[in-house]
Design a protein around this motif. Structure first.
Motif, short mmCIF file in Angstrom:
data_model
loop_
_atom_site.label_atom_id
_atom_site.label_comp_id
_atom_site.label_asym_id
_atom_site.label_seq_id
_atom_site.Cartn_x
_atom_site.Cartn_y
_atom_site.Cartn_z
N VAL A 244 -69.44 92.62 -26.43
CA VAL A 244 -68.94 91.34 -25.96
C VAL A 244 -68.31 90.57 -27.13
N VAL A 245 -67.11 90.06 -26.89
CA VAL A 245 -66.45 89.17 -27.83
C VAL A 245 -66.50 87.77 -27.24
N THR A 246 -67.09 86.83 -27.93
CA THR A 246 -67.23 85.47 -27.40
C THR A 246 -65.89 84.72 -27.48
N HIS A 247 -65.82 83.65 -26.71
CA HIS A 247 -64.62 82.81 -26.70
C HIS A 247 -64.37 82.25 -28.10
N GLU A 248 -65.42 81.89 -28.79
CA GLU A 248 -65.32 81.34 -30.14
C GLU A 248 -64.72 82.34 -31.10
N VAL A 249 -65.20 83.60 -31.06
CA VAL A 249 -64.67 84.66 -31.93
C VAL A 249 -63.28 85.06 -31.48
N GLY A 250 -63.04 85.08 -30.16
CA GLY A 250 -61.73 85.46 -29.65
C GLY A 250 -60.63 84.54 -30.12
N GLN A 251 -60.92 83.27 -30.27
CA GLN A 251 -59.93 82.33 -30.81
C GLN A 251 -59.60 82.67 -32.26
N GLU A 252 -60.58 83.11 -33.01
CA GLU A 252 -60.36 83.43 -34.41
C GLU A 252 -59.54 84.70 -34.59
N VAL A 253 -59.79 85.71 -33.74
CA VAL A 253 -59.11 87.02 -33.89
C VAL A 253 -58.03 87.23 -32.83
N ASP A 254 -57.81 86.22 -31.99
CA ASP A 254 -56.81 86.29 -30.92
C ASP A 254 -57.10 87.47 -29.95
N TYR A 255 -58.33 87.48 -29.49
CA TYR A 255 -58.72 88.50 -28.49
C TYR A 255 -58.85 87.81 -27.14
N ARG A 256 -58.04 88.25 -26.18
CA ARG A 256 -58.01 87.61 -24.87
C ARG A 256 -58.25 88.64 -23.77
N THR A 257 -58.95 88.23 -22.74
CA THR A 257 -59.11 89.01 -21.51
C THR A 257 -59.09 88.06 -20.31
N PHE A 258 -58.44 88.49 -19.26
CA PHE A 258 -58.40 87.72 -18.01
C PHE A 258 -57.95 86.27 -18.23
N GLY A 259 -56.90 86.12 -18.97
CA GLY A 259 -56.24 84.83 -19.10
C GLY A 259 -56.82 83.89 -20.11
N SER A 260 -57.83 84.27 -20.86
CA SER A 260 -58.40 83.36 -21.85
C SER A 260 -59.06 84.16 -22.96
N TYR A 261 -59.57 83.47 -23.97
CA TYR A 261 -60.20 84.13 -25.11
C TYR A 261 -61.60 84.63 -24.73
N GLY A 262 -61.96 85.72 -25.36
CA GLY A 262 -63.30 86.25 -25.20
C GLY A 262 -63.45 87.21 -24.03
N SER A 263 -64.66 87.75 -23.90
CA SER A 263 -64.98 88.75 -22.88
C SER A 263 -65.63 88.09 -21.67
N VAL A 264 -65.37 88.70 -20.50
CA VAL A 264 -66.05 88.31 -19.26
C VAL A 264 -67.14 89.34 -19.01
N MET A 265 -68.35 88.86 -18.85
CA MET A 265 -69.46 89.79 -18.69
C MET A 265 -70.20 89.53 -17.39
#
Length: 367
Positions: A218-239
């Motif tokens: 899981v990539v959190t929204h917080e980490v996704g903003q830092e590394v530019d990781y997006r899924t389903f229209g926003s940052y981070g993983s959907v679990m």
């Protein structure tokens, strides 16, 4: 018997000379008389000459009668050789013509009966091979080739089920979790996930991106903003997760950030998603244990702030969402009674379902 009546030596010599002359004359006549006739004459003369010398009793007369008969029966067959054949041994043309012959192509009675039996067996076997199909064969043929009717509908339905099962097995091989797909049944993840979507899920840790620094992938929204990781229209993983004591469907929400046990996470929280003024007024703050703070994209509060769930432990995570297929989840929702048919039709054509209020959970019905 008087001595005068007995034959003298002179008479016997004369008799032998006469027989010799007669035999020579018979031999000079050629092979037309046959060796069998010569043997019969010689044996008869010798028998006639010898027997009177031995006795004058009635046995002499019997000898004169019987040996010629026996020689007539046996000697012609025994003495006849391959070197000479008499005219009497060769059948005439009339005798040959009189003998029964088998006409070409004709069969005897035994051969005819055997032929009839073979023909009847062959006919029976050919009747089985080329006859009318049995009831089972006819039903199978109709099931495979009918273009209309009940059998056609059954065939198509079974084919569809088989395709779905095959696809499910393939997806299971990739995802590592069963079921590998879940159906979205509420709107808390709109607009990035819609009701009726069928979501493909992988087990925790499988196909994890490099940004996931944990065992669940899981990539959190917080980490996704830092590394530019997006899924389903926003940052981070959907679990997809199931907190303890939950009796409904699993929850499918986005991981926002990770907290540790005893942490005061009030300052890290976005004030947009809670109404607290400090950690003491914020539910689950400080954090009772390590876990993820989660949020539905269409919700106005964190799941932990609304009391929906404590921070999500790693072992509560069922899987991570990877891909969605629109509308296909309606089949599952209608079958389980989660959505009425008219609602499914309305959602499919775009009129939408009633909006969900803040803090509602977007649940994922396992397909």
């Amino acid at each position: 018997m008087d001595e005068g009546d007995r034959p003298t030596d002179t008479d016997e010599s004369a008799g032998r000379d006469e027989r010799t002359d007669e035999e020579s004359a018979a031999a000079s006549e050629g092979s037309d008389d046959g060796s069998s006739d010569e043997s019969v004459d010689r044996f008869s003369d010798e028998s006639t000459d010898r027997l009177p010398e031995e006795s004058d009793d009635p046995l002499s007369d019997e000898s004169d009668d019987q040996p010629p008969d026996e020689s007539d029966d046996r000697l012609p067959d025994e003495s006849a050789g391959p070197t000479s054949v008499g005219e009497g041994d060769v059948p005439s043309d009339s005798e040959v013509d009189a003998q029964p012959r088998d006409e070409p192509g004709s069969l005897g009675q035994g051969d005819a009966a055997a032929g009839q039996r073979s023909a009847s067996r062959a006919g029976g076997e050919s009747g089985i091979e080329s006859g009318e199909p049995t009831a089972d064969e006819s039903l199978v043929h109709r099931f495979r080739h009918d273009r209309e009717g009940a059998l056609m509908w059954i065939r198509e339905m079974l084919s569809s089920v088989a395709v779905v099962l095959l696809v499910g097995l393939l997806l299971f091989g990739v995802s590592g979790v069963w079921p590998p797909m879940v159906a979205v049944e509420s709107g808390s993840m709109e607009p990035n996930m819609q009701v009726g979507d069928l979501v493909f899920v992988t087990e925790p840790g499988r196909l994890a991106p490099d940004a996931a620094e944990n065992g669940v992938g899981v990539v959190t929204h917080e980490v996704g903003q830092e590394v530019d990781y997006r899924t389903f229209g926003s940052y981070g993983s959907v679990m997809i997760y199931t907190p303890p004591g939950r009796t409904g469907a699993p929850i499918i929400h986005r991981a926002m950030f990770h907290v540790t046990e005893g942490e005061n996470w009030y300052d890290r929280a976005d004030a947009e998603y809670h109404n607290a003024v400090d950690c003491g007024s914020l539910a689950n703050c400080p954090a009772p244990h390590d876990g993820y703070i989660t949020l539905g994209d269409n919700n106005g509060a964190y799941d932990q702030a609304s009391g929906l769930s404590p921070p999500v432990r790693a072992e509560w995570v069922n899987g991570v969402a990877r891909l969605r297929v629109p509308y296909l989840g309606y089949i599952r929702l209608i079958a389980t009674g989660q959505v009425e048919l008219n609602e499914a039709i309305a959602g499919a054509v775009g009129s939408g379902l009633p909006a969900t209020g803040p803090g509602s959970a977007s649940t994922a019905l396992t397909a």
